[in-house]
Design a protein around this motif. Sequence first.
Motif, mmCIF file in Angstrom:
data_model
loop_
_atom_site.group_PDB
_atom_site.id
_atom_site.type_symbol
_atom_site.label_atom_id
_atom_site.label_comp_id
_atom_site.label_asym_id
_atom_site.label_seq_id
_atom_site.Cartn_x
_atom_site.Cartn_y
_atom_site.Cartn_z
ATOM 1 N N ALA A 1 16.346 3.032 -32.237
ATOM 2 C CA ALA A 1 17.570 2.482 -31.648
ATOM 3 C C ALA A 1 18.380 3.559 -30.925
ATOM 4 N N ASN A 2 18.618 4.690 -31.593
ATOM 5 C CA ASN A 2 19.417 5.742 -30.947
ATOM 6 C C ASN A 2 18.644 6.442 -29.833
ATOM 7 N N LEU A 3 17.328 6.536 -29.987
ATOM 8 C CA LEU A 3 16.526 7.147 -28.914
ATOM 9 C C LEU A 3 16.543 6.256 -27.674
ATOM 10 N N ALA A 4 16.656 4.952 -27.893
ATOM 11 C CA ALA A 4 16.734 4.039 -26.745
ATOM 12 C C ALA A 4 18.051 4.273 -25.998
ATOM 13 N N LEU A 5 19.115 4.557 -26.744
ATOM 14 C CA LEU A 5 20.405 4.859 -26.107
ATOM 15 C C LEU A 5 20.286 6.090 -25.218
ATOM 16 N N LEU A 6 19.479 7.034 -25.665
ATOM 17 C CA LEU A 6 19.276 8.284 -24.927
ATOM 18 C C LEU A 6 18.246 8.079 -23.807
ATOM 19 N N ALA A 7 17.605 6.914 -23.820
ATOM 20 C CA ALA A 7 16.529 6.571 -22.864
ATOM 21 C C ALA A 7 15.366 7.561 -22.927
ATOM 22 N N GLN B 1 18.175 17.752 -45.579
ATOM 23 C CA GLN B 1 18.849 16.822 -46.487
ATOM 24 C C GLN B 1 19.895 15.991 -45.728
ATOM 25 N N PHE B 2 20.647 16.687 -44.865
ATOM 26 C CA PHE B 2 21.670 16.036 -44.041
ATOM 27 C C PHE B 2 21.005 14.977 -43.152
ATOM 28 N N ALA B 3 19.843 15.336 -42.583
ATOM 29 C CA ALA B 3 19.123 14.404 -41.690
ATOM 30 C C ALA B 3 18.709 13.146 -42.460
ATOM 31 N N LEU B 4 18.236 13.357 -43.697
ATOM 32 C CA LEU B 4 17.803 12.201 -44.496
ATOM 33 C C LEU B 4 18.973 11.278 -44.817
ATOM 34 N N GLU B 5 20.123 11.894 -45.086
ATOM 35 C CA GLU B 5 21.286 11.090 -45.478
ATOM 36 C C GLU B 5 21.999 10.461 -44.294
ATOM 37 N N LYS B 6 22.166 11.271 -43.230
ATOM 38 C CA LYS B 6 23.033 10.812 -42.129
ATOM 39 C C LYS B 6 22.293 10.480 -40.835
ATOM 40 N N GLY B 7 21.063 10.948 -40.665
ATOM 41 C CA GLY B 7 20.329 10.701 -39.416
ATOM 42 C C GLY B 7 20.933 11.471 -38.253
ATOM 43 N N SER B 8 20.676 10.967 -37.060
ATOM 44 C CA SER B 8 21.150 11.657 -35.859
ATOM 45 C C SER B 8 21.690 10.628 -34.882
ATOM 46 N N PHE B 9 22.841 10.915 -34.280
ATOM 47 C CA PHE B 9 23.407 9.878 -33.411
ATOM 48 C C PHE B 9 22.673 9.730 -32.079
ATOM 49 N N ASP B 10 21.799 10.685 -31.717
ATOM 50 C CA ASP B 10 20.989 10.459 -30.507
ATOM 51 C C ASP B 10 19.500 10.328 -30.845
ATOM 52 N N GLY B 11 19.202 10.321 -32.126
ATOM 53 C CA GLY B 11 17.809 10.176 -32.535
ATOM 54 C C GLY B 11 17.013 11.468 -32.410
ATOM 55 N N LEU C 1 17.967 28.710 -16.957
ATOM 56 C CA LEU C 1 18.015 27.383 -16.364
ATOM 57 C C LEU C 1 17.249 26.430 -17.279
ATOM 58 N N HIS C 2 17.798 25.244 -17.475
ATOM 59 C CA HIS C 2 17.202 24.272 -18.387
ATOM 60 C C HIS C 2 16.842 23.007 -17.599
ATOM 61 N N PHE C 3 15.543 22.712 -17.516
ATOM 62 C CA PHE C 3 15.084 21.537 -16.764
ATOM 63 C C PHE C 3 15.205 20.312 -17.646
ATOM 64 N N ILE C 4 16.440 19.926 -17.909
ATOM 65 C CA ILE C 4 16.719 18.833 -18.825
ATOM 66 C C ILE C 4 16.331 17.488 -18.195
ATOM 67 N N GLY C 5 15.967 16.534 -19.028
ATOM 68 C CA GLY C 5 15.649 15.193 -18.524
ATOM 69 C C GLY C 5 14.154 14.994 -18.388
ATOM 70 N N ARG C 6 13.811 13.825 -17.836
ATOM 71 C CA ARG C 6 12.386 13.485 -17.780
ATOM 72 C C ARG C 6 11.589 14.296 -16.780
ATOM 73 N N MET C 7 12.261 14.724 -15.720
ATOM 74 C CA MET C 7 11.515 15.447 -14.689
ATOM 75 C C MET C 7 11.315 16.901 -15.122
ATOM 76 N N LYS C 8 10.087 17.250 -15.444
ATOM 77 C CA LYS C 8 9.806 18.627 -15.872
ATOM 78 C C LYS C 8 9.007 19.323 -14.764
ATOM 79 N N PRO C 9 9.123 20.630 -14.645
ATOM 80 C CA PRO C 9 8.406 21.328 -13.565
ATOM 81 C C PRO C 9 6.917 21.029 -13.569
#
Length: 344
Positions: free
Chosen positions: A70-76, A151-161, A211-219
């Motif tokens: 669900a959260n990964l879908a938000l991040l597309a 432990q934190f991940a197991l309890e709280k998860g991640s808001f962007d997945g 430089l960070h090639f963030i997003g789907r388009m990778k070099p």
Amino acid sequence: MSTYAWVTLATNDLYSLGALVLAYSLKRVSTAHQLAILITPTVSESMRNKLKDVFNVVQEVNVLDSQDAANLALLARPELGITFTKIHCWRLIQFEKCVFLDADTLVLQNCDELFEREELSAAPDVGWPDCFNSGVFVYRPSLDTFSKITQFALEKGSFDGGDQGLLNSYFSDWATSDISRHLPFLYNTCSTATYSYLPAFKQFADRIKILHFIGRMKPWLLNFNSQTRIVYTPQESGYLHPYLQFWWDLFCDNVHEKLTEDMPDFINQEEGGLAGALSKLRLGEPRSPEQEAYEQHIRRQCWESGNIDYTGRDSFDNIWARISETLSSAPPKPAETPKEPGSM
Ligand code: UDP
Ligand code: GLC
Ligand code: MN
């Protein structure tokens, strides 16, 4: 030997290509520190050997996956649950301090001074600057911290997945507690800054350190002409061309010759097979059937992952011209066969 290390992560052969180029970019600027990479069992044997030539430490770890659709879908970015694997970096306790770098980053200038910073230092995220971007961060390896974060991940998860949501919740005082933990954006200049704030990108271009090639388009997912060694940059990313070309220059000069055909081929294995395909290209030589096959594959991958060059190569006019060409060269229809008497 330094007790500090640059650390990255690759869960397949494709991201390993990024990691190799990143490693050479660090060597080019003569870093005094060690290079380490976390890999998962899904990295091919042949690729591991290449990584061992360049990295001081190649550490196999198991995959950690948020499985938070669900959260990964938000991040597309449905594939980024696996970035939880990054958390294993805290287990590299043979090092006193480390800087984690995503495999899609490129070091342009020496930044060894980053090791003077303390955990957790990172640069603001372009999408939400009160959060840090987790593609570059300074941290102290510690088994205690590793178990607290898991432990934190197991309890709280991640808001962007992915790891970024998790780490921002865990180090939740980053935005407010200590300004020295805010790295300048120059240490993690996200490629999307070219359209979110182009004037600043132009103004400060000479000072960019990472430089960070963030997003789907990778070099490594862009079309590359093996004869001219020039990368095809989509029109809307024109300002990134020198950086993308630099990535490919490092690839041609250092990585290409080390790739071997036994890296799973894309014809037999979809994921990661690009490395095997790239190994078959002959740099500086006229286009071969391998080059054609590779280009077709990359182009298809770009389309399927939503990287469509709407205003350039993939524009409506070009597609229409191609369709018309195909239709006009289509063989004439066979003559209609006369109906059998009595048939419908
Ligand atoms: N990564 C990986 N395999 C994957 C996806 C990601 O090894 O299938 C690692 C890699 O180091 C990558 C990082 O996780 O750089 C974060 O993913 P990515 O850079 O694609 O995310 P972005 O920065 O685009 O949000
Ligand atoms: C990001 C970061 C990346 C992280 C991903 C998932 O945008 O650049 O490093 O893995 O989000 O959280
Ligand atoms: Mn990244």
